[in-house]
Design an enzyme around this catalytic site. Structure first.
Site, PDB file in Angstrom:
ATOM      1  CB  CYS A   1       1.518  -3.575   5.392  1.00  0.00           C
ATOM      2  SG  CYS A   1      -0.106  -4.260   5.819  1.00  0.00           S
TER       3      CYS A   1
ATOM      4  CG  HIS B   1      -0.269   0.032   2.535  1.00  0.00           C
ATOM      5  ND1 HIS B   1       0.283   1.176   3.082  1.00  0.00           N
ATOM      6  CD2 HIS B   1      -0.053  -0.950   3.464  1.00  0.00           C
ATOM      7  CE1 HIS B   1       0.798   0.913   4.266  1.00  0.00           C
ATOM      8  NE2 HIS B   1       0.620  -0.376   4.527  1.00  0.00           N
TER       9      HIS B   1
END
Length: 209
Positions: A184, A168
């Site tokens: 992440c 992301h």
């Protein structure tokens, strides 16, 4: 780099070298890297912060993390994403021994992982629902945060299988090249928008540690 003293063919050659990003050495030679302003009201320090309005961070990101095409030997097919967490690079395999390389921020100590997954979902300006275990560690986190420029997931998100992990964007671009996340893979918003446009659902993602 200054080219005002050059003329004729020399200017053309210098301009070509400046804008070309085919090889890492070119980007490292001609690009000064990124430098970001801190959030409003926040002071950046290289030492341990003394108060809540200070943030320990490297505001200058080395030019090696700029998006660029590089030689890359792999047995993976073109279109595959390979994440090298040790080197803080994400490779989008182009084939013919080349890949498009991006600088990334990765998991901090204790949250590292590796494995192979597929892109199961794509989202623009995604909302964020912190996992229960994260909210337990950080009680001040909201139950849900709508998408937008202040959202930690940034401009785009690529969801990895049924896991809680994503590739992301970020509203903390200075964290690229560092071990900062809970698992992440984060990219600058500009880079994740570029990657988002290249990948499709079910794209293979290989995460190396």
């Amino acid at each position: 780099m200054t080219i005002r003293h050059l003329t004729g063919p020399a200017i053309a050659l210098a301009t070509f070298a400046l804008v070309s990003t085919t090889l890492p050495s070119q980007a490292e030679t001609f690009s000064p890297g990124w430098r970001f302003a801190p959030p409003p009201g926040v002071t950046i320090t290289e030492s341990r912060p003394r108060h809540a309005l200070a943030l320990q961070a490297n505001m200058h990101v080395p030019p090696v993390y700029l998006r660029q095409v590089v030689p890359y030997a792999t047995n993976e097919r073109s279109g595959t994403i390979v994440v090298d967490t040790r080197q803080h690079f994400l490779y989008f395999v182009l084939g013919d021994g080349r890949a498009l390389r991006y600088g990334i921020g990765v998991a901090r100590a204790g949250f590292e992982w590796r494995g192979t997954h597929r892109i199961s979902r794509k989202a623009e300006w995604p909302g964020w629902t912190p996992p229960a275990e994260m909210r337990k560690r950080q009680p001040s986190l909201p139950a849900h945060m709508p998408g937008g420029i202040n959202n930690p997931l940034g401009a785009r998100a690529l969801y990895l299988g049924s896991t809680l992990y994503r590739i992301h964007g970020t509203n903390e671009p200075w964290s690229i090249g560092q071990n900062v996340s809970s698992g992440c893979i984060r990219m600058t918003n500009e880079d994740v928008i570029d990657l988002y446009g290249r990948v499709k659902l079910n794209t293979k993602v290989v995460v190396l540690s």
